[in-house]
Scaffold this motif. Sequence first.
Motif, PDB file in Angstrom:
ATOM      1  N   GLU A  24       0.833  -1.206   0.000  1.00 53.24           N
ATOM      2  CA  GLU A  24       0.000   0.000   0.000  1.00 53.24           C
ATOM      3  C   GLU A  24       0.862   1.248   0.000  1.00 53.24           C
ATOM      4  N   ARG A  53      -1.218   0.397  10.004  1.00 57.02           N
ATOM      5  CA  ARG A  53      -1.590   1.255   8.887  1.00 57.02           C
ATOM      6  C   ARG A  53      -0.346   1.665   8.134  1.00 57.02           C
ATOM      7  N   SER A  55       1.743   4.470   6.569  1.00 55.50           N
ATOM      8  CA  SER A  55       1.868   5.873   6.920  1.00 55.50           C
ATOM      9  C   SER A  55       2.882   6.521   5.986  1.00 55.50           C
ATOM     10  N   GLU A  82      -7.473  11.173   0.857  1.00 58.22           N
ATOM     11  CA  GLU A  82      -8.584  10.368   0.351  1.00 58.22           C
ATOM     12  C   GLU A  82      -8.344   9.937  -1.093  1.00 58.22           C
ATOM     13  N   ARG A  85      -5.877   7.149  -0.998  1.00 62.48           N
ATOM     14  CA  ARG A  85      -6.530   5.903  -0.584  1.00 62.48           C
ATOM     15  C   ARG A  85      -7.286   5.271  -1.749  1.00 62.48           C
ATOM     16  N   GLN A  89      -6.700   1.653  -3.426  1.00 63.02           N
ATOM     17  CA  GLN A  89      -7.792   0.700  -3.535  1.00 63.02           C
ATOM     18  C   GLN A  89      -7.974   0.238  -4.981  1.00 63.02           C
ATOM     19  N   ARG A  95      -9.533  -2.034   0.462  1.00 66.60           N
ATOM     20  CA  ARG A  95      -9.732  -0.730   1.075  1.00 66.60           C
ATOM     21  C   ARG A  95      -8.489  -0.354   1.880  1.00 66.60           C
ATOM     22  N   SER A  96      -8.052   0.878   1.756  1.00 67.87           N
ATOM     23  CA  SER A  96      -6.846   1.330   2.448  1.00 67.87           C
ATOM     24  C   SER A  96      -7.209   2.259   3.596  1.00 67.87           C
ATOM     25  N   ARG A  97      -6.445   2.156   4.682  1.00 66.79           N
ATOM     26  CA  ARG A  97      -6.605   3.058   5.825  1.00 66.79           C
ATOM     27  C   ARG A  97      -5.340   3.898   6.022  1.00 66.79           C
ATOM     28  N   MET A  99      -2.454   6.666   6.280  1.00 66.08           N
ATOM     29  CA  MET A  99      -2.420   8.029   6.811  1.00 66.08           C
ATOM     30  C   MET A  99      -1.351   8.805   6.055  1.00 66.08           C
TER      31      MET A  99
END
Length: 123
Positions: A24, A53, A55, A82, A85, A89, A95-97, A99
């Motif tokens: 990610e 997560r 980062s 956003e 993210r 995705q 789905r990515s979280r 930061m």
Amino acid sequence: MSEVVEEKTEKLDKKSLVARLEEEGDVAADYLEALLDIADLDGDIDIDVENDRASLAIAGGAPGDLSHLVGDRGEVLDAIQELTRLAVQTSTGERSRLMLDIDNFRGDKKEELAKLAHEIAEQ
């Protein structure tokens, strides 16, 4: 014996989680690098894994160099996060979280809140 199997499975799950989060981070960094290139901006991208997560942090040469990518109250930063993210995705199907921090905006806010909490706790 089942405890050993569970422990090994848990370690593999943790490794696969870290590998997925690193993927990610790589996808996000590629997206952000392209964004910086389009905007003709210089910035160093740091990728890390924190609290399960991905980062990412973008730092400019001098403080404030990237402040227009943050906005007055972080609204531009939130939008870029956003979009990043969504790019992750689209690439991974997951789905990515993740930061994102730009020009240490979130780090500075965190320090301010911790200081304020400490002052209030002392009262």
